[in-house]
Design a protein around this motif. Sequence first.
Motif, PDB file in Angstrom:
ATOM      1  N   LYS A 190      53.862 -77.839 -24.548  1.00  0.00           N
ATOM      2  CA  LYS A 190      53.798 -76.564 -23.835  1.00  0.00           C
ATOM      3  C   LYS A 190      52.509 -75.816 -24.179  1.00  0.00           C
ATOM      4  CE  LYS A 190      58.817 -75.938 -23.531  1.00  0.00           C
ATOM      5  NZ  LYS A 190      59.978 -75.085 -23.911  1.00  0.00           N
ATOM      6  N   GLN A 191      52.123 -75.867 -25.445  1.00  0.00           N
ATOM      7  CA  GLN A 191      50.891 -75.209 -25.859  1.00  0.00           C
ATOM      8  C   GLN A 191      49.673 -75.833 -25.171  1.00  0.00           C
ATOM      9  OE1 GLN A 191      50.223 -75.352 -30.057  1.00  0.00           O
ATOM     10  NE2 GLN A 191      48.356 -74.118 -29.969  1.00  0.00           N
ATOM     11  N   MET A 192      49.669 -77.157 -25.093  1.00  0.00           N
ATOM     12  CA  MET A 192      48.560 -77.827 -24.419  1.00  0.00           C
ATOM     13  C   MET A 192      48.514 -77.470 -22.941  1.00  0.00           C
ATOM     14  SD  MET A 192      48.847 -81.579 -26.235  1.00  0.00           S
ATOM     15  CE  MET A 192      47.658 -82.281 -25.112  1.00  0.00           C
ATOM     16  N   GLN A 193      49.697 -77.378 -22.308  1.00  0.00           N
ATOM     17  CA  GLN A 193      49.743 -77.000 -20.900  1.00  0.00           C
ATOM     18  C   GLN A 193      49.244 -75.577 -20.709  1.00  0.00           C
ATOM     19  OE1 GLN A 193      50.506 -79.083 -18.431  1.00  0.00           O
ATOM     20  NE2 GLN A 193      50.038 -77.514 -16.939  1.00  0.00           N
ATOM     21  N   ALA A 194      49.637 -74.680 -21.621  1.00  0.00           N
ATOM     22  CA  ALA A 194      49.157 -73.300 -21.543  1.00  0.00           C
ATOM     23  C   ALA A 194      47.644 -73.228 -21.727  1.00  0.00           C
ATOM     24  CB  ALA A 194      49.868 -72.449 -22.602  1.00  0.00           C
ATOM     25  N   GLU A 195      47.116 -74.027 -22.642  1.00  0.00           N
ATOM     26  CA  GLU A 195      45.672 -74.053 -22.856  1.00  0.00           C
ATOM     27  C   GLU A 195      44.956 -74.563 -21.601  1.00  0.00           C
ATOM     28  OE1 GLU A 195      43.721 -73.038 -25.208  1.00  0.00           O
ATOM     29  OE2 GLU A 195      45.323 -72.256 -26.497  1.00  0.00           O
ATOM     30  N   ARG A 196      45.532 -75.598 -20.959  1.00  0.00           N
ATOM     31  CA  ARG A 196      44.910 -76.109 -19.737  1.00  0.00           C
ATOM     32  C   ARG A 196      44.927 -75.053 -18.627  1.00  0.00           C
ATOM     33  NH1 ARG A 196      48.136 -80.784 -21.075  1.00  0.00           N
ATOM     34  NH2 ARG A 196      46.837 -82.438 -21.963  1.00  0.00           N
ATOM     35  N   ASN A 197      46.071 -74.348 -18.482  1.00  0.00           N
ATOM     36  CA  ASN A 197      46.156 -73.290 -17.481  1.00  0.00           C
ATOM     37  C   ASN A 197      45.162 -72.173 -17.780  1.00  0.00           C
ATOM     38  OD1 ASN A 197      48.229 -74.708 -16.214  1.00  0.00           O
ATOM     39  ND2 ASN A 197      49.838 -73.612 -17.298  1.00  0.00           N
ATOM     40  N   ALA A 201      42.177 -70.965 -15.382  1.00  0.00           N
ATOM     41  CA  ALA A 201      42.011 -69.583 -14.943  1.00  0.00           C
ATOM     42  C   ALA A 201      40.628 -69.055 -15.298  1.00  0.00           C
ATOM     43  CB  ALA A 201      43.097 -68.706 -15.573  1.00  0.00           C
ATOM     44  N   ILE A 202      40.157 -69.385 -16.476  1.00  0.00           N
ATOM     45  CA  ILE A 202      38.823 -68.931 -16.903  1.00  0.00           C
ATOM     46  C   ILE A 202      37.747 -69.528 -15.999  1.00  0.00           C
ATOM     47  CG2 ILE A 202      37.124 -69.076 -18.758  1.00  0.00           C
ATOM     48  CD1 ILE A 202      39.418 -68.880 -20.748  1.00  0.00           C
ATOM     49  N   LEU A 203      37.873 -70.821 -15.706  1.00  0.00           N
ATOM     50  CA  LEU A 203      36.891 -71.463 -14.844  1.00  0.00           C
ATOM     51  C   LEU A 203      36.916 -70.868 -13.431  1.00  0.00           C
ATOM     52  CD1 LEU A 203      37.297 -75.200 -15.931  1.00  0.00           C
ATOM     53  CD2 LEU A 203      35.437 -73.634 -16.498  1.00  0.00           C
ATOM     54  N   THR A 204      38.133 -70.558 -12.946  1.00  0.00           N
ATOM     55  CA  THR A 204      38.243 -69.949 -11.617  1.00  0.00           C
ATOM     56  C   THR A 204      37.590 -68.580 -11.587  1.00  0.00           C
ATOM     57  OG1 THR A 204      40.315 -71.154 -11.217  1.00  0.00           O
ATOM     58  CG2 THR A 204      39.842 -69.260  -9.817  1.00  0.00           C
ATOM     59  N   SER A 205      37.882 -67.747 -12.595  1.00  0.00           N
ATOM     60  CA  SER A 205      37.280 -66.412 -12.657  1.00  0.00           C
ATOM     61  C   SER A 205      35.769 -66.487 -12.818  1.00  0.00           C
ATOM     62  CB  SER A 205      37.897 -65.615 -13.814  1.00  0.00           C
ATOM     63  OG  SER A 205      37.632 -66.237 -15.063  1.00  0.00           O
ATOM     64  N   GLU A 206      35.305 -67.448 -13.623  1.00  0.00           N
ATOM     65  CA  GLU A 206      33.859 -67.623 -13.772  1.00  0.00           C
ATOM     66  C   GLU A 206      33.222 -68.027 -12.444  1.00  0.00           C
ATOM     67  OE1 GLU A 206      31.745 -67.125 -16.166  1.00  0.00           O
ATOM     68  OE2 GLU A 206      33.172 -66.438 -17.683  1.00  0.00           O
ATOM     69  N   GLY A 207      33.923 -68.889 -11.697  1.00  0.00           N
ATOM     70  CA  GLY A 207      33.408 -69.281 -10.394  1.00  0.00           C
ATOM     71  C   GLY A 207      33.344 -68.110  -9.426  1.00  0.00           C
ATOM     72  N   ASN A 208      34.416 -67.294  -9.403  1.00  0.00           N
ATOM     73  CA  ASN A 208      34.413 -66.107  -8.539  1.00  0.00           C
ATOM     74  C   ASN A 208      33.306 -65.139  -8.937  1.00  0.00           C
ATOM     75  OD1 ASN A 208      36.628 -67.100  -7.134  1.00  0.00           O
ATOM     76  ND2 ASN A 208      38.111 -66.076  -8.463  1.00  0.00           N
ATOM     77  N   LYS A 209      33.127 -64.976 -10.249  1.00  0.00           N
ATOM     78  CA  LYS A 209      32.082 -64.076 -10.744  1.00  0.00           C
ATOM     79  C   LYS A 209      30.706 -64.550 -10.291  1.00  0.00           C
ATOM     80  CE  LYS A 209      30.056 -62.392 -15.067  1.00  0.00           C
ATOM     81  NZ  LYS A 209      30.156 -62.440 -16.554  1.00  0.00           N
ATOM     82  N   GLN A 210      30.439 -65.836 -10.483  1.00  0.00           N
ATOM     83  CA  GLN A 210      29.148 -66.368 -10.072  1.00  0.00           C
ATOM     84  C   GLN A 210      28.962 -66.260  -8.558  1.00  0.00           C
ATOM     85  OE1 GLN A 210      26.647 -67.362 -11.957  1.00  0.00           O
ATOM     86  NE2 GLN A 210      27.802 -66.920 -13.836  1.00  0.00           N
TER      87      GLN A 210
END
Length: 317
Positions: A190-197, A201-210
């Motif tokens: 579960k921890q690994m799944q949360a880390e992947r999510n 999310a971070i990559l998505t927000s970084e993409g939107n920001k860029q």
Amino acid sequence: MEIGTYVLVAIVVMVLIFVKMTIVIIPQSETKIIERLGRYYATLKPGINIIIPFIDHAKEIVAMKNGRYVYTNTIDLREQVYDFDRQNVITKDNIQMQINALLYFQIVDPFKAVYEINNLPNAIEKLTQTTLRNIIGEMELDQTLTSRDTINTKLRGVLDDATNKWGIKVNRVELQDITPPQSVLQAMEKQMQAERNKRAAILTSEGNKQSQILQSEGDKAAIINKAEAAKQQAILNAEGEAQARIRKAEAEAIAIGKITEAVGKSTNPANYLLAQKYIQMLNEVASGDKTKTVFLPYESSNLMGSIGGIKELFKGE
């Protein structure tokens, strides 16, 4: 005669047995510890060795073969591997798990391996288990799962120092399996799944920001380009108007010069031009809307003077 033959045969057999017991052949990478009347006598080397039967005998030791302890009088000098059974260990954060270890060692001093320890395989196994428990007890679960090389290095160092007096050289120690409890495995998943999510999310927000940054930079560049275009257009329009006025003024100057040449110096060319403009304006007013009444305030004397100047011009011609 038959008794003599039997005795001779018996003597020959006894001699052969005695010779066989006297000559000991040691294979390569093996050795034997010989005791004479209960005391250490010699360490046999590979090849042919001579001993005294019934007085010299090989010392027996305990060895591990096929997962069982057996007694043998031959010492194997090659590198050996012990595969220990799984054992339960507890980490620093009180997580119980099972570990299976492999131990690679080699007997470098047969004398110490025989006389300094009673049951060498059992001693190595127990020492490995207790040392492994101590090392794991100083580490947390996450550190244990990600630090196999560190555990192997620490375990090999401790075992090498402890087994030195037994004539043993520990070459390396490997952890085959580290198995946490099922509940811990589920929590880790579960921890690994949360880390992947989280990373997604971070990559998505970084993409939107860029994307927003690039879009704003594009809008900024477009506005700047439009402003530069408007500026250049205004400059070009102003330059065009200025050039047009200059050309018009030059044309009027040329026209005035021509008129001056035509009417002569006695007549003012300004009157001619003024009258011409005035008449043109009256013509435009007259050709306009007939329903409107237009009052034109003017001085008749100036108009008549201009017309008179035109009359004089025609007379001159």
